[in-house]
Design a protein around this motif. Structure first.
Motif, mmCIF file in Angstrom:
data_model
loop_
_atom_site.group_PDB
_atom_site.id
_atom_site.type_symbol
_atom_site.label_atom_id
_atom_site.label_comp_id
_atom_site.label_asym_id
_atom_site.label_seq_id
_atom_site.Cartn_x
_atom_site.Cartn_y
_atom_site.Cartn_z
ATOM 1 N N GLY A 62 30.690 33.568 -20.816
ATOM 2 C CA GLY A 62 29.722 32.480 -20.871
ATOM 3 C C GLY A 62 30.007 31.402 -19.840
ATOM 4 N N SER A 63 31.276 31.098 -19.621
ATOM 5 C CA SER A 63 31.654 30.099 -18.629
ATOM 6 C C SER A 63 31.172 30.499 -17.246
ATOM 7 N N ARG A 64 31.378 31.758 -16.882
ATOM 8 C CA ARG A 64 30.942 32.233 -15.572
ATOM 9 C C ARG A 64 29.420 32.213 -15.454
ATOM 10 N N LEU A 65 28.733 32.598 -16.526
ATOM 11 C CA LEU A 65 27.280 32.645 -16.488
ATOM 12 C C LEU A 65 26.666 31.248 -16.420
ATOM 13 N N PHE A 66 27.260 30.285 -17.113
ATOM 14 C CA PHE A 66 26.763 28.913 -17.043
ATOM 15 C C PHE A 66 26.930 28.364 -15.629
ATOM 16 N N LYS A 67 28.084 28.620 -15.035
ATOM 17 C CA LYS A 67 28.308 28.147 -13.666
ATOM 18 C C LYS A 67 27.356 28.832 -12.692
ATOM 19 N N LEU A 68 27.146 30.142 -12.903
ATOM 20 C CA LEU A 68 26.222 30.881 -12.039
ATOM 21 C C LEU A 68 24.802 30.350 -12.198
ATOM 22 N N ALA A 117 23.975 27.348 -12.931
ATOM 23 C CA ALA A 117 23.934 26.069 -12.218
ATOM 24 C C ALA A 117 23.731 26.284 -10.724
ATOM 25 N N VAL A 118 24.452 27.238 -10.156
ATOM 26 C CA VAL A 118 24.339 27.505 -8.712
ATOM 27 C C VAL A 118 22.942 28.026 -8.379
ATOM 28 N N ILE A 119 22.429 28.945 -9.199
ATOM 29 C CA ILE A 119 21.093 29.492 -8.968
ATOM 30 C C ILE A 119 20.044 28.382 -9.061
ATOM 31 N N ALA A 120 20.221 27.489 -10.048
ATOM 32 C CA ALA A 120 19.278 26.380 -10.212
ATOM 33 C C ALA A 120 19.281 25.464 -8.997
ATOM 34 N N LEU A 121 20.456 25.212 -8.427
ATOM 35 C CA LEU A 121 20.532 24.371 -7.226
ATOM 36 C C LEU A 121 19.863 25.054 -6.038
ATOM 37 N N ILE A 122 20.057 26.363 -5.926
ATOM 38 C CA ILE A 122 19.369 27.104 -4.861
ATOM 39 C C ILE A 122 17.862 27.034 -5.075
ATOM 40 N N GLY A 123 17.449 27.077 -6.336
ATOM 41 C CA GLY A 123 16.031 27.036 -6.664
ATOM 42 C C GLY A 123 15.339 25.770 -6.228
ATOM 43 N N LEU A 124 16.097 24.697 -5.994
ATOM 44 C CA LEU A 124 15.490 23.449 -5.537
ATOM 45 C C LEU A 124 14.769 23.624 -4.208
ATOM 46 N N LEU A 125 15.116 24.675 -3.483
ATOM 47 C CA LEU A 125 14.488 24.938 -2.184
ATOM 48 C C LEU A 125 13.118 25.581 -2.335
ATOM 49 N N PHE A 126 12.750 25.938 -3.570
ATOM 50 C CA PHE A 126 11.520 26.702 -3.777
ATOM 51 C C PHE A 126 10.418 25.908 -4.469
ATOM 52 N N GLY A 127 10.506 24.585 -4.360
ATOM 53 C CA GLY A 127 9.424 23.719 -4.806
ATOM 54 C C GLY A 127 8.993 23.919 -6.235
ATOM 55 N N GLU A 128 7.698 24.221 -6.445
ATOM 56 C CA GLU A 128 7.144 24.318 -7.789
ATOM 57 C C GLU A 128 7.711 25.482 -8.587
ATOM 58 N N TYR A 129 8.361 26.415 -7.926
ATOM 59 C CA TYR A 129 8.968 27.545 -8.632
ATOM 60 C C TYR A 129 10.407 27.265 -9.048
ATOM 61 N N ALA A 130 10.918 26.101 -8.681
ATOM 62 C CA ALA A 130 12.336 25.787 -8.915
ATOM 63 C C ALA A 130 12.711 25.854 -10.390
ATOM 64 N N TYR A 168 11.899 27.814 -12.638
ATOM 65 C CA TYR A 168 12.179 29.175 -13.117
ATOM 66 C C TYR A 168 13.583 29.634 -12.730
ATOM 67 N N PHE A 169 14.131 29.013 -11.685
ATOM 68 C CA PHE A 169 15.493 29.347 -11.281
ATOM 69 C C PHE A 169 16.524 28.780 -12.264
ATOM 70 N N LEU A 170 16.076 27.903 -13.147
ATOM 71 C CA LEU A 170 16.939 27.407 -14.223
ATOM 72 C C LEU A 170 16.608 28.095 -15.540
ATOM 73 N N ILE A 171 15.332 28.148 -15.886
ATOM 74 C CA ILE A 171 14.932 28.660 -17.196
ATOM 75 C C ILE A 171 15.299 30.130 -17.375
ATOM 76 N N ILE A 172 14.980 30.954 -16.380
ATOM 77 C CA ILE A 172 15.234 32.392 -16.525
ATOM 78 C C ILE A 172 16.728 32.702 -16.632
ATOM 79 N N PRO A 173 17.588 32.197 -15.717
ATOM 80 C CA PRO A 173 19.027 32.449 -15.879
ATOM 81 C C PRO A 173 19.587 31.886 -17.185
ATOM 82 N N ALA A 174 19.078 30.723 -17.634
ATOM 83 C CA ALA A 174 19.568 30.131 -18.878
ATOM 84 C C ALA A 174 19.230 31.024 -20.076
ATOM 85 N N LEU A 175 18.001 31.553 -20.107
ATOM 86 C CA LEU A 175 17.599 32.446 -21.194
ATOM 87 C C LEU A 175 18.399 33.750 -21.155
ATOM 88 N N LEU A 176 18.615 34.267 -19.954
ATOM 89 C CA LEU A 176 19.416 35.487 -19.814
ATOM 90 C C LEU A 176 20.851 35.244 -20.271
#
Length: 223
Positions: free
Chosen positions: A164-170, A172-185, A187-195
């Motif tokens: 869980g620790s690794r997945l939470f950190k991952l 976070a990183v995916i969500a930060l990368i998602g900031l580059l994708f505007g209105e789709y950003a 989903y880069f947090l919600i989908i990894p969080a649900l997974l």
């Protein structure tokens, strides 16, 4: 720095939230925007007085709860073993709430920025520190990935929290990368969080069944 000092730091962020409300109040409109959709468009408002009080009061209430939890849990001695990192999570959380409050006030004062991206960045950082907390947490009833199987076994708890620790950190990183994708950003947090939630739940069950199976086989072999 001891626990009292860390909670004092957390309380300072609550005070800052309240002070920001007092300072900004005269310049704010009667209705404040307090909610935005995934595209970053405002879609919800609240009267000024309750809106100014909402986050400071909520933060104060949660701070009291965070202070009480280590004293009332059935396994509170386990919380003691990771108390410093728990306290720092409380500091990070209250800082997150103060940042969120400051962002809401700034937006309503007329500063132009994408509030959704602002929140996503703050949540990503909170998730990353939550990952650090999970890596240190020992079995207890309040903090961590609490499933029937992690709460029933120290081994299942430890292995599930390592993943869980690794997945939470991952996440976070995916969500930060998602900031580059505007209105789709978002989903880069919600989908990894649900997974992450789904994977850790299934993994804890799988580990528990494996351990129980091995334990049962060992008992049979001794007969």
């Amino acid at each position: 720095m001891n626990s009292t000092h860390r909670f004092t730091a957390a309380a300072l962020f609550v005070v800052i939230s309240g002070a920001l409300s007092v300072i900004a109040a005269p310049e704010l409109p009667a209705q404040l925007v307090i909610h935005w959709n995934a595209a970053g468009q405002p879609d919800g408002t609240m009267a000024k007085t309750p809106a100014l009080a909402l986050i400071p009061v909520l933060s104060a209430a949660l701070l009291v709860l965070f202070a009480v939890i280590p004293r009332i849990g059935p396994l509170r001695e386990n919380i003691t073993s990771f108390r410093p990192v728990y306290d720092w999570f409380v500091v990070v959380f209250t800082a997150f709430m103060a940042t969120l409050h400051g962002g809401i006030l700034a937006f309503n004062l007329g500063y132009e920025f994408d509030f959704t991206l602002f929140v996503l960045a703050a949540v990503a950082l909170l998730f990353y520190y939550a990952g650090i907390l999970l890596s240190r947490a020992k079995r207890n009833w309040f903090i961590g990935i609490r499933t029937p199987w992690t709460l029933s076994s120290d081994e299942v708890w430890d292995q599930t929290h390592e993943l869980g620790s690794r997945l939470f950190k991952l996440t976070a990183v995916i969500a930060l990368i998602g900031l580059l994708f505007g209105e789709y950003a978002v989903y880069f947090l919600i989908i990894p969080a649900l997974l992450t939630a789904g994977v850790t739940l299934v993994y804890s069950y799988y580990l528990y069944e494996q351990i129980e199976s091995q334990s049962g086989s060992g008992s049979e072999s001794n007969l």
